[in-house]
Write an enzyme that holds these catalytic residues in place. Structure first.
Site, PDB file in Angstrom:
ATOM      1  N   SER A  68      -2.035  -9.480   8.754  1.00 29.39           N
ATOM      2  CA  SER A  68      -1.614  -8.148   9.010  1.00 29.39           C
ATOM      3  C   SER A  68      -0.896  -7.988  10.097  1.00 29.39           C
ATOM      4  O   SER A  68      -1.292  -8.205  11.216  1.00 29.39           O
ATOM      5  CB  SER A  68      -2.779  -7.077   9.016  1.00 29.39           C
ATOM      6  OG  SER A  68      -2.457  -5.737   9.247  1.00 29.39           O
ATOM      7  N   ASP A 119      -5.439   3.229  13.180  1.00 30.83           N
ATOM      8  CA  ASP A 119      -4.454   4.170  12.835  1.00 30.83           C
ATOM      9  C   ASP A 119      -4.632   5.401  12.081  1.00 30.83           C
ATOM     10  O   ASP A 119      -3.984   6.423  12.400  1.00 30.83           O
ATOM     11  CB  ASP A 119      -3.284   3.254  11.980  1.00 30.83           C
ATOM     12  CG  ASP A 119      -2.555   2.276  13.114  1.00 30.83           C
ATOM     13  OD1 ASP A 119      -2.422   2.557  14.135  1.00 30.83           O
ATOM     14  OD2 ASP A 119      -1.955   1.212  12.312  1.00 30.83           O
ATOM     15  N   ARG A 137       2.311   5.459  17.217  1.00 34.31           N
ATOM     16  CA  ARG A 137       1.702   6.541  16.322  1.00 34.31           C
ATOM     17  C   ARG A 137       1.795   7.664  16.614  1.00 34.31           C
ATOM     18  O   ARG A 137       2.078   8.586  15.522  1.00 34.31           O
ATOM     19  CB  ARG A 137       0.027   5.859  15.958  1.00 34.31           C
ATOM     20  CG  ARG A 137      -0.068   4.582  15.758  1.00 34.31           C
ATOM     21  CD  ARG A 137       0.809   3.963  14.464  1.00 34.31           C
ATOM     22  NE  ARG A 137       0.159   2.641  14.224  1.00 34.31           N
ATOM     23  CZ  ARG A 137       1.425   2.015  13.815  1.00 34.31           C
ATOM     24  NH1 ARG A 137       2.582   2.104  13.959  1.00 34.31           N
ATOM     25  NH2 ARG A 137       0.856   0.567  13.216  1.00 34.31           N
ATOM     26  N   ASP A 171       1.087  -1.251   0.105  1.00 38.61           N
ATOM     27  CA  ASP A 171      -0.057  -0.037  -0.067  1.00 38.61           C
ATOM     28  C   ASP A 171       0.771   1.266   0.015  1.00 38.61           C
ATOM     29  O   ASP A 171       0.672   2.161  -0.627  1.00 38.61           O
ATOM     30  CB  ASP A 171      -0.834   0.076   1.118  1.00 38.61           C
ATOM     31  CG  ASP A 171      -2.151  -0.872   0.907  1.00 38.61           C
ATOM     32  OD1 ASP A 171      -2.407  -1.450  -0.177  1.00 38.61           O
ATOM     33  OD2 ASP A 171      -2.901  -1.322   2.047  1.00 38.61           O
TER      34      ASP A 171
END
Length: 400
Positions: A177, A126, A97, A16
């Site tokens: 993932s 996220d 994050r 991605d």
């Protein structure tokens, strides 16, 4: 129509974020894409990732080693707050994050970018953490999220990338993932989406199966200074080394696995597998040391603060004024949280078996039932009379 001319893209090297580079330029008119990969102690070689970004069309590919900052300024604060989202998850991924958001904003300022971008989809947490963190640090900076808007499946994204020379995965990609940093791993998707499916051993990396753990227990002594872990078995260690060594020690005994259904920020439930060996044990040890060194009213009141603190981290509000205000309270409570906790590691269990502190308010001659007892037993009768007086008056009124 282009939304920005120069963009700093959070880059992982995956499909991605790699496709984001030509997509931003060809579909949204971005002239220059600068990528930024954050090294948070995930143990990966980032040089190939850096080179891949350039092959995908980035004008510059940055790698920032922020591992020590990650531990000192984020993980240690969370440990002092005993943060466990929904009483289980110690926020290993969520804590990364806001730091990545800060690195993006700093890079955008340094390189004169008018936007930052990430590869998050519209279903996860996220996107919230990045977007809110960035807008808190620089509300004038645009945030672009191509993967949230392009509407392509993974297969379509791979095909799109191939048109611009981005190689497709050589082997069949994992159905999972996975996100990893020094604090732990999070695993989701694939067969794990069925809540009844037992996680196969292949999803774990930092922790052993119970059947593969040592048949003898091992003891570890963790030293704290004002709430901050500083030593293992008497050896003073830096923040990164301490977490790294404790991960190996604890994971060897099969400790640190979490399998939970959690409530995402966007309103859906997800099934998540976490491995956070050191972080879980450090929070457990820290909370126990607080019970030895803090008064009852502080520890009891602090539980509500800890729950709120964990929610703020999970929901992307690290840079909120509320979190900063709570930090002031937590920091003050940690002034006396210095000492050592002894933990027994064995077959998936971390059991606290001892604790010691020069600031201990545990008083043996008051607690003992032996001959050294200094507690005034006669005083208890009067205390109980006053303590129970409201209940006694109420009982008389309802039973009269």
């Amino acid at each position: 129509m282009g939304r920005a001319k120069k963009v700093v893209l959070a880059y992982s090297g995956g499909v991605d974020t790699s496709v984001c580079i030509p997509y931003l330029m060809n579909e949204w008119g971005v002239e220059e894409v600068i990528t930024l990969a954050a090294d948070l102690g995930q143990g990966e070689e980032l040089k190939p990732i850096q080179e891949k970004a350039l092959r995908c069309g980035a004008v510059e590919s940055l790698v920032e080693d922020a591992t020590e900052t990650f531990v000192k300024d984020y993980a240690f604060r969370a440990i002092c707050a005993n943060t466990l989202y929904e009483n289980r998850y110690p926020l290993s991924t969520a804590l990364a994050r806001p730091l990545i958001a800060k690195l993006l904003v700093d890079a955008a300022e340094k390189y004169g970018a008018d936007a930052v971008a990430h590869g998050c989809t519209g279903k996860g947490n996220d996107q919230v953490r990045f977007d809110v963190g960035i807008m808190a640090l620089n509300p004038n900076l645009k945030v672009l999220a191509p993967a949230r808007e392009w509407g392509m499946s993974r297969e379509e994204a791979i095909s799109y990338g191939e048109k611009f020379g981005i190689e497709s995965p050589v082997k069949k990609s994992s159905p999972y993932s996975i996100d990893k940093n020094l604090l732990g791993r999070s695993v989701e998707a694939g067969p794990l989406e069925d809540p009844m499916t037992e996680p196969p051993e292949e999803v774990y990396e930092m922790t052993r199966a119970i059947s593969d753990t040592p048949d003898e227990p091992e003891y570890v002594e963790i030293g704290f200074e004002q709430g901050i872990p500083v030593s293992l078995n008497g050896d003073l260690l830096g923040p990164v080394d301490l977490i790294s060594q404790l991960n190996g020690l604890v994971g060897k005994h099969g400790i640190g696995r979490i399998d939970m259904i959690e409530n995402r920020v966007v309103g859906i439930k997800s099934r998540e597998i976490y491995e956070t060996p050191a972080l879980l044990v450090l929070i457990q040890a820290h909370r126990d040391l607080e019970s030895l060194t803090l008064t009852a009213d502080i520890t009891q009141y602090k539980r509500g603060i800890e729950q709120t603190y964990g929610q703020l981290i999970y929901q992307g509000l690290w840079y909120s004024p509320l979190r900063q205000a709570l930090d002031a309270f937590i920091t003050q409570t940690q002034e006396r949280v210095t000492g050592m906790i002894r933990i027994k590691l064995f077959k998936g269990n971390a059991v606290i078996v001892g604790r010691r502190s020069d600031n201990s308010i545990y008083t043996p001659d008051l607690a003992t039932y032996g001959a050294d007892d200094q507690f005034d037993h006669k005083a208890a009768e009067g205390f109980i009379y006053i303590w129970g007086l409201p209940t006694r008056v109420w009982s008389k009124s309802v039973n009269s």
